[in-house]
Design a protein around this motif. Structure first.
Motif, PDB file in Angstrom:
ATOM      1  N   ARG A  60       8.582  -4.548  -4.419  1.00 57.29           N
ATOM      2  CA  ARG A  60       9.090  -5.793  -4.973  1.00 57.29           C
ATOM      3  C   ARG A  60      10.034  -6.506  -3.999  1.00 57.29           C
ATOM      4  O   ARG A  60      10.851  -5.873  -3.320  1.00 57.29           O
ATOM      5  N   ARG A 115      10.148 -18.020  -1.674  1.00 60.23           N
ATOM      6  CA  ARG A 115       9.542 -19.186  -2.322  1.00 60.23           C
ATOM      7  C   ARG A 115      10.131 -20.460  -1.742  1.00 60.23           C
ATOM      8  O   ARG A 115      11.350 -20.634  -1.703  1.00 60.23           O
ATOM      9  N   GLY A 138       8.169 -13.228  -3.062  1.00 55.63           N
ATOM     10  CA  GLY A 138       7.036 -12.481  -3.590  1.00 55.63           C
ATOM     11  C   GLY A 138       7.142 -11.004  -3.240  1.00 55.63           C
ATOM     12  O   GLY A 138       8.200 -10.504  -2.855  1.00 55.63           O
ATOM     13  N   ASP A 139       6.026 -10.299  -3.364  1.00 55.76           N
ATOM     14  CA  ASP A 139       6.000  -8.851  -3.161  1.00 55.76           C
ATOM     15  C   ASP A 139       5.193  -8.493  -1.919  1.00 55.76           C
ATOM     16  O   ASP A 139       4.390  -9.290  -1.414  1.00 55.76           O
ATOM     17  N   GLY A 167      -0.551 -16.441  -1.131  1.00 55.06           N
ATOM     18  CA  GLY A 167       0.444 -17.126  -1.951  1.00 55.06           C
ATOM     19  C   GLY A 167       1.843 -16.726  -1.517  1.00 55.06           C
ATOM     20  O   GLY A 167       2.226 -16.857  -0.354  1.00 55.06           O
ATOM     21  N   ASP A 168       2.622 -16.185  -2.464  1.00 52.56           N
ATOM     22  CA  ASP A 168       3.976 -15.722  -2.157  1.00 52.56           C
ATOM     23  C   ASP A 168       4.019 -14.242  -1.803  1.00 52.56           C
ATOM     24  O   ASP A 168       5.116 -13.668  -1.683  1.00 52.56           O
ATOM     25  N   HIS A 169       2.868 -13.626  -1.629  1.00 52.11           N
ATOM     26  CA  HIS A 169       2.823 -12.187  -1.361  1.00 52.11           C
ATOM     27  C   HIS A 169       2.320 -11.908   0.044  1.00 52.11           C
ATOM     28  O   HIS A 169       1.548 -12.682   0.622  1.00 52.11           O
ATOM     29  N   GLY A 187       8.045  -9.887  -0.073  1.00 49.95           N
ATOM     30  CA  GLY A 187       7.001 -10.832   0.295  1.00 49.95           C
ATOM     31  C   GLY A 187       7.577 -12.098   0.900  1.00 49.95           C
ATOM     32  O   GLY A 187       8.561 -12.074   1.640  1.00 49.95           O
ATOM     33  N   ARG A 244       2.272  -6.021  -0.921  1.00 48.60           N
ATOM     34  CA  ARG A 244       1.216  -5.236  -1.565  1.00 48.60           C
ATOM     35  C   ARG A 244       0.506  -4.406  -0.511  1.00 48.60           C
ATOM     36  O   ARG A 244      -0.116  -4.950   0.405  1.00 48.60           O
ATOM     37  N   ARG A 303      -1.229 -13.182   4.325  1.00 52.39           N
ATOM     38  CA  ARG A 303      -0.487 -13.843   3.251  1.00 52.39           C
ATOM     39  C   ARG A 303      -1.417 -14.228   2.122  1.00 52.39           C
ATOM     40  O   ARG A 303      -2.532 -14.702   2.353  1.00 52.39           O
TER      41      ARG A 303
END
Length: 382
Positions: free
Chosen positions: A315, A321, A328-329, A259-261, A318, A331, A257
């Motif tokens: 997109r 929030r 989030g996404d 943050g939000d991704h 993730g 990646r 993880r």
């Protein structure tokens, strides 16, 4: 005849008790020997203290108003009449009196902290946990009173229910009275002659109980969830404190993880990188025992010509929030694997590809190496 106490305090003869008290506070702050080193400060402080002692007492003030000397009645040697309370001095300097009277046996309980290890999927998508908590609960035998059935608290014979014992100490300023918590009842003003045998008079006992904790989607490592009123029951059956559950997220073998991704790495063959491909990755939500919110896989489209180290973004896949809408996404960092064991046919095909692309002896593309962090900072200052 004593001095004019009204003049010493700077108030009218019709001044109210509150006005007299304010005047004394102001003068005591100015004249106390600890803050005023003038030669006559101590004497003037004694005078205004004596004036306050008389005018703050309705009986003594009445005697003074009639022309009498209230300090001459019941006077001890070398003091200001009956003396003054140390609480009055504290009141003058800090603007409030020290607490008086017995304190309640019923008090609020302490907050409690519990640490809970959760899976990454539980932190990202939310979950429900059953907790076993060892805390203080109300004693069922005495219902929090601390007294054996059929009995109750009794007035303390040492302090007579005041919760404090008065001590008198002689000083240059007169008799100073201070109050200390009663050693018998510890300031409660009452004692329990027959304490409850189950809780030993505390009104609470230790017990294990079960709680249901709902973890909201999007919590992170170190997040604390507050459960109001689920902490320790207070002494005497007082209201409970709060329980805080600190979330500790365990490492995941695939996803990390940021943050939000969510982030992960995939390794693909050189031919797949050149031609493009489509990958099905295991969805993080598939780790949940009850996964009814989405598919068990996530499709990632890798475009032809992707370079090793390039990141492909999916997109909305993730972390939801915690305070806000959306998520989030995902990646995905692509690593291109170069084949190392080729048979004759494969080697021949690669040679033919090199000829077709005119890459038998390709020229290397040179570029500057990445500077260190300290090097970039040094360049910035230049």
């Amino acid at each position: 005849m004593a001095s004019d106490y009204y003049t010493l305090l700077g108030v009218d003869r019709s001044a109210s008790p509150e006005e007299i008290k304010k005047a004394y506070r102001r003068l005591a702050r100015q004249l106390h020997p600890d803050v005023n080193d003038a030669p006559d400060a101590a004497d003037r402080f004694k005078e205004v203290t004596q004036a306050y002692e008389v005018l703050s007492d309705p009986k003594k003030r009445q005697i003074f108003d009639r022309g009498g000397d209230p300090t001459s009645q019941g006077r001890g040697g070398g003091g200001f009449g009956q003396g003054f309370s140390f609480d009055d001095i504290m009141d003058a300097f800090f603007g409030q009196s020290s607490p008086r009277g017995p304190r309640s046996r019923v008090q609020r309980g302490q907050d409690a902290l519990l640490r809970l290890d959760v899976e990454l999927a539980e932190a990202v998508y939310g979950a429900t946990h059953e907790l076993k908590v060892d805390t203080a609960v109300v004693c069922e035998v005495c219902d929090g009173s601390g007294a054996q059935e059929g009995s109750g608290p009794a007035t303390c014979g040492t302090c007579r229910g005041q919760g404090a014992i008065q001590h008198v100490q002689r000083s240059l300023l007169g008799d100073i009275r201070t109050a200390r918590a009663c050693p018998t009842c510890h300031g409660y003003g009452t004692v329990i002659p027959d304490p409850c045998r189950a809780c030993d008079g505390d009104g609470r006992v230790r017990s294990r109980r079960s709680l249901t904790l709902t973890i909201p989607a999007g919590v992170d490592h170190g997040t604390r969830i507050q459960l109001a009123g689920e902490g320790e029951i207070g002494p005497g059956g007082g209201p409970a404190g709060d329980l805080y559950v600190e979330i500790r997220v365990q490492r995941h073998p695939v996803y990390a993880r940021s943050g939000d991704h969510l982030e992960c790495e995939v390794t693909i063959a050189m031919t797949a990188a050149a031609l493009g491909t489509s990958l099905d990755l295991p969805a993080l939500r598939a780790d949940l025992e009850e996964n009814e919110s989405g598919p068990d896989t996530i499709t990632v489209d890798v475009e032809a010509g992707v370079q090793s180290g390039q990141v492909v973004v999916v997109r909305g896949e993730g972390v939801p929030r915690l305070r806000g809408a959306g998520a989030g996404d995902l990646r995905v960092r692509v690593l291109v694997e170069t084949p190392t064991h080729l048979d004759d046919e494969q080697r021949e095909l690669l040679h033919r590809l090199a000829v077709l692309r005119d890459e038998q002896r390709p020229e290397a593309r040179l570029g500057a190496t990445h500077r260190s962090v300290f090097g970039r900072i040094k360049d910035a200052f230049r």
